[in-house]
Design a protein around this motif. Structure first.
Motif, PDB file in Angstrom:
ATOM      1  N   GLY A 454      50.290  69.306 -17.218  1.00  0.00           N
ATOM      2  CA  GLY A 454      49.516  68.986 -16.321  1.00  0.00           C
ATOM      3  C   GLY A 454      48.709  69.591 -15.663  1.00  0.00           C
ATOM      4  N   LYS A 455      49.297  71.421 -14.610  1.00  0.00           N
ATOM      5  CA  LYS A 455      48.772  72.744 -14.364  1.00  0.00           C
ATOM      6  C   LYS A 455      47.914  73.556 -15.525  1.00  0.00           C
ATOM      7  CE  LYS A 455      49.626  70.818  -9.714  1.00  0.00           C
ATOM      8  NZ  LYS A 455      49.263  70.678  -9.238  1.00  0.00           N
ATOM      9  N   ALA A 456      48.450  73.213 -16.532  1.00  0.00           N
ATOM     10  CA  ALA A 456      47.897  74.162 -17.519  1.00  0.00           C
ATOM     11  C   ALA A 456      46.194  73.792 -18.013  1.00  0.00           C
ATOM     12  CB  ALA A 456      49.114  73.810 -18.688  1.00  0.00           C
ATOM     13  N   LEU A 457      46.291  72.387 -18.004  1.00  0.00           N
ATOM     14  CA  LEU A 457      45.088  71.506 -18.452  1.00  0.00           C
ATOM     15  C   LEU A 457      44.452  71.803 -17.383  1.00  0.00           C
ATOM     16  CD1 LEU A 457      46.133  68.042 -19.968  1.00  0.00           C
ATOM     17  CD2 LEU A 457      45.429  70.267 -21.358  1.00  0.00           C
ATOM     18  N   ASP A 462      39.371  74.441 -15.969  1.00  0.00           N
ATOM     19  CA  ASP A 462      38.519  75.142 -15.331  1.00  0.00           C
ATOM     20  C   ASP A 462      37.173  76.091 -16.104  1.00  0.00           C
ATOM     21  OD1 ASP A 462      38.683  73.688 -12.495  1.00  0.00           O
ATOM     22  OD2 ASP A 462      40.593  74.692 -12.166  1.00  0.00           O
ATOM     23  N   VAL A 463      38.124  77.087 -16.285  1.00  0.00           N
ATOM     24  CA  VAL A 463      38.048  78.280 -17.860  1.00  0.00           C
ATOM     25  C   VAL A 463      36.640  77.395 -18.356  1.00  0.00           C
ATOM     26  CG1 VAL A 463      38.063  79.188 -19.409  1.00  0.00           C
ATOM     27  CG2 VAL A 463      39.753  79.404 -17.729  1.00  0.00           C
ATOM     28  N   ILE A 464      37.024  76.214 -19.179  1.00  0.00           N
ATOM     29  CA  ILE A 464      35.738  75.421 -20.177  1.00  0.00           C
ATOM     30  C   ILE A 464      34.848  75.155 -19.141  1.00  0.00           C
ATOM     31  CG2 ILE A 464      35.105  73.793 -21.422  1.00  0.00           C
ATOM     32  CD1 ILE A 464      37.621  75.390 -22.589  1.00  0.00           C
ATOM     33  N   LYS A 465      34.891  74.609 -17.895  1.00  0.00           N
ATOM     34  CA  LYS A 465      33.479  73.973 -17.138  1.00  0.00           C
ATOM     35  C   LYS A 465      32.973  75.867 -16.896  1.00  0.00           C
ATOM     36  CE  LYS A 465      35.743  71.507 -14.099  1.00  0.00           C
ATOM     37  NZ  LYS A 465      36.146  70.843 -13.011  1.00  0.00           N
ATOM     38  N   LYS A 466      33.995  76.014 -16.411  1.00  0.00           N
ATOM     39  CA  LYS A 466      32.450  77.856 -15.745  1.00  0.00           C
ATOM     40  C   LYS A 466      32.155  78.322 -17.143  1.00  0.00           C
ATOM     41  CE  LYS A 466      35.909  78.661 -12.053  1.00  0.00           C
ATOM     42  NZ  LYS A 466      37.050  79.697 -12.097  1.00  0.00           N
ATOM     43  N   ILE A 472      33.190  67.914 -17.033  1.00  0.00           N
ATOM     44  CA  ILE A 472      34.283  67.629 -17.072  1.00  0.00           C
ATOM     45  C   ILE A 472      35.821  67.092 -15.888  1.00  0.00           C
ATOM     46  CG2 ILE A 472      37.104  67.977 -18.017  1.00  0.00           C
ATOM     47  CD1 ILE A 472      35.904  70.289 -19.501  1.00  0.00           C
ATOM     48  N   VAL A 473      36.152  65.724 -16.039  1.00  0.00           N
ATOM     49  CA  VAL A 473      36.103  64.794 -14.718  1.00  0.00           C
ATOM     50  C   VAL A 473      37.841  64.979 -15.171  1.00  0.00           C
ATOM     51  CG1 VAL A 473      36.936  62.246 -13.793  1.00  0.00           C
ATOM     52  CG2 VAL A 473      34.338  63.734 -14.335  1.00  0.00           C
TER      53      VAL A 473
END
Length: 580
Positions: A454-457, A462-466, A472-473
């Protein structure tokens, strides 16, 4: 057909008819004899049971009435004891010397306890009549004695309802002499009649029951016996009926059975001649059908035009057999083509061929399942090998290159190089460190091991969005690292999500992705949705990415559903959770 063959056939037909007549009549004779004997015995047993039950009921009713009467008399006697003067002593020996033997009376009274009791003095009677006395004894002295009138007892015993012509209920004392007037010998005193029968002995010994034996007259009777429940009163009551009277209907029935048997045998003989004509013709036709089946020919229609129900049922059974063999052949053909989903319905418990074919199908299924399991384990081993290699590479990058680059950056800072060169070198080193961190995260993020999928995703998203700017919701409804599954399942879900996001970024042109991860009591649910252009599931060739997703889900015996159209791609994953 030659004449000789026709004659042989005629002889055969006559032989069949003769055998049928012989067998039918033999069977009828055997059945009639067996049924007659069985019916006779059943009727006899039922008659015996009914008579014994009736006698037992009569005996029980009269025993209850006698016990109630005697207990009532004792109660009346006890209630009158308040009128007895304590010091008054009576002399029963003089008072009743005309009725009893004095010595016998003395012995009887002396053996009584010091209380009010009901006692049998019939054995002391001089004329053999029944004597029942109620005695009050205090300090070994007789204070009161009163003889009971036996008319009421005799009246109870002489009640004739349900006793037939020969039935009798009578009482027997401990000396095996009657304590009631015999209806067969009314002029003889009861005490003069000896009744030492099996029933009297059993009853006086405290055994209650019934049976057939000779009574005190020496005549066989049905008897039901019981001991009276009165303290200090050793009497037995017996209800009996003559065997001769009871078995009269049985003898009539036996004569009727003999007559009926003779009539049935005559009818069977006549009927057997008729039945041979009816049976032989369809038997020959059935033989023709069976010969076809023995030659492997099952493609024929069985036609039956016989009106007899039993013959119809024979042909129906033959038709079912033909159908069953056809289905078995079809089923075996399906199994031969490795169609493990083929169905077969047994024709009955004795369908050994069908059972064998179904067993063969089960064995083939087991082999196929074992082969699938072996293939699945191979996939699992391969994926585990890949993940272990990723862990090793991630650790090597983090523990090897990472410290070296940090040391290089410190060396540049402390060197004598110009400030502008230092900035350029540091910029390159920082970029290299960031790239190594990204590579290490993609290979095996530490947050996945430490805090769960859960935390890893969340961190990965967050990295992908940046880096991509895509919306991404993400909804995390798991319990973090307190879940019930192991790290392998965390890695599986993480890689599936990673692969789906990469596919959306590379191929779909989506600008929004919705992801949810939900933990239930028995399963882990993952949902993925993008608004890209989708793909045609029928024509698309699955690359290594989607194939890896299917293999990872298959390893955990999970459920995968992919739906894609022009509005986007939707993926649902459910994986059962096992307690670790």
């Amino acid at each position: 057909m030659p004449i000789g063959s026709k004659r042989n056939k005629q002889r055969t037909m006559k032989s069949i008819r003769s055998w049928i007549i012989l067998l039918i009549n033999s069977l009828v004779i055997l059945v009639v004899v067996i049924l007659s004997i069985f019916s006779y015995k059943e009727f006899k047993n039922a008659l015996d049971e009914r008579v014994i039950l009736q006698l037992t009921s009569i005996k029980r009713l009269k025993r209850i009435q006698l016990e109630a009467f005697l207990k009532t008399e004792v109660g009346t006697f006890l209630s009158e004891n308040h009128a007895i003067i304590e010091d008054e002593i009576i002399d029963p020996y003089t008072q009743y010397s005309d009725k009893v033997d004095i010595e016998c009376l003395k012995n009887k009274l002396n053996s009584l306890p010091n209380e009010q009791v009901l006692t049998d003095l019939s054995s002391c009677s001089t004329d053999g009549n029944v004597l029942i006395a109620m005695v009050k004894k205090v300090k070994n002295e007789i204070r009161k004695i009163e003889f009971l009138k036996t008319d009421a007892i005799q009246e109870i015993l002489m009640e004739r309802t349900g006793m037939g012509e020969s039935g009798e209920t009578y009482l027997v004392g401990p000396d095996y002499r009657l304590r009631s007037v015999s209806r067969f010998f009314p002029d003889i005193a009861p005490g003069q009649i000896l009744a030492k029968t099996i029933g009297a002995e059993q009853a006086l010994a405290g055994v209650d029951g019934f049976g057939v034996f000779n009574d005190y007259r020496g005549i066989p009777v049905y008897s039901s016996y019981h001991k009276l429940d009165i303290p200090y009163f050793d009497w037995a009551i017996l209800s009996e009926m003559d065997v001769e009277e009871v078995t009269t209907p049985l003898l009539k029935m036996r004569n009727k059975l003999i007559l009926i048997s003779i009539l049935v045998l005559l009818f069977a003989l006549t009927f057997s001649f008729f039945i041979t004509v009816v049976l032989t013709k369809p038997l020959l036709k059935m033989r023709f059908f069976l010969n076809n089946m023995t030659r492997g020919n099952y493609d024929f229609k069985i036609v039956n035009t016989y009106p007899t129900k039993e013959i119809n049922e024979m042909f129906v059974a033959l038709e079912k057999l033909q159908k069953s063999i056809r289905e078995a052949i079809q089923f075996s053909s399906e199994i031969g083509n490795m169609n493990m989903k083929a169905k077969y319905e047994l024709s009955g418990e004795g369908d050994l061929l069908g059972k064998s074919l179904m067993l063969m199908q089960e064995k083939l299924k087991e082999y196929e399942n074992a082969e699938n399991l072996s293939r699945l384990m191979a996939k699992k081993s391969l994926i585990e090998g890949q993940e272990n290699e990723r862990k090793r590479l991630s650790k090597d990058l983090h523990d090897g290159l990472g410290p070296l680059l940090t040391s290089l950056k410190l060396m540049v800072q402390t060197s004598d190089l110009p400030l502008s060169d230092k900035k350029k070198i540091n910029l390159v080193v920082d970029g290299t460190i960031d790239e190594i961190r990204r590579m290490t995260y993609n290979l095996m993020p530490t947050v996945l091991v430490d805090f769960g999928v859960g935390k890893a995703l969340a961190s990965f998203i967050d990295v992908i969005k940046k880096s991509s700017g895509i919306e991404i919701v993400y909804e995390d409804a798991t319990k973090g690292n307190t879940g019930k599954w192991n790290i392998d399942l965390d890695i599986c879900i993480f890689r599936v999500c990673q692969e789906l996001i990469n596919n959306s970024l590379k191929h779909s042109g989506a600008n929004k992705i919705t992801i949810s991860l939900t933990e239930f009591s028995d399963k882990l649910s993952f949902y993925y949705l993008d608004n890209g252009k989708g793909f045609d599931q029928d024509s698309v060739k699955y690359g290594s990415g989607l194939r890896n997703i299917r293999e990872r889900i298959e390893i955990f015996n999970g459920y995968l559903h992919i739906k894609s159209d022009e509005d986007g791609t939707e993926v649902e994953v459910e994986i059962p959770i096992k307690d670790e």
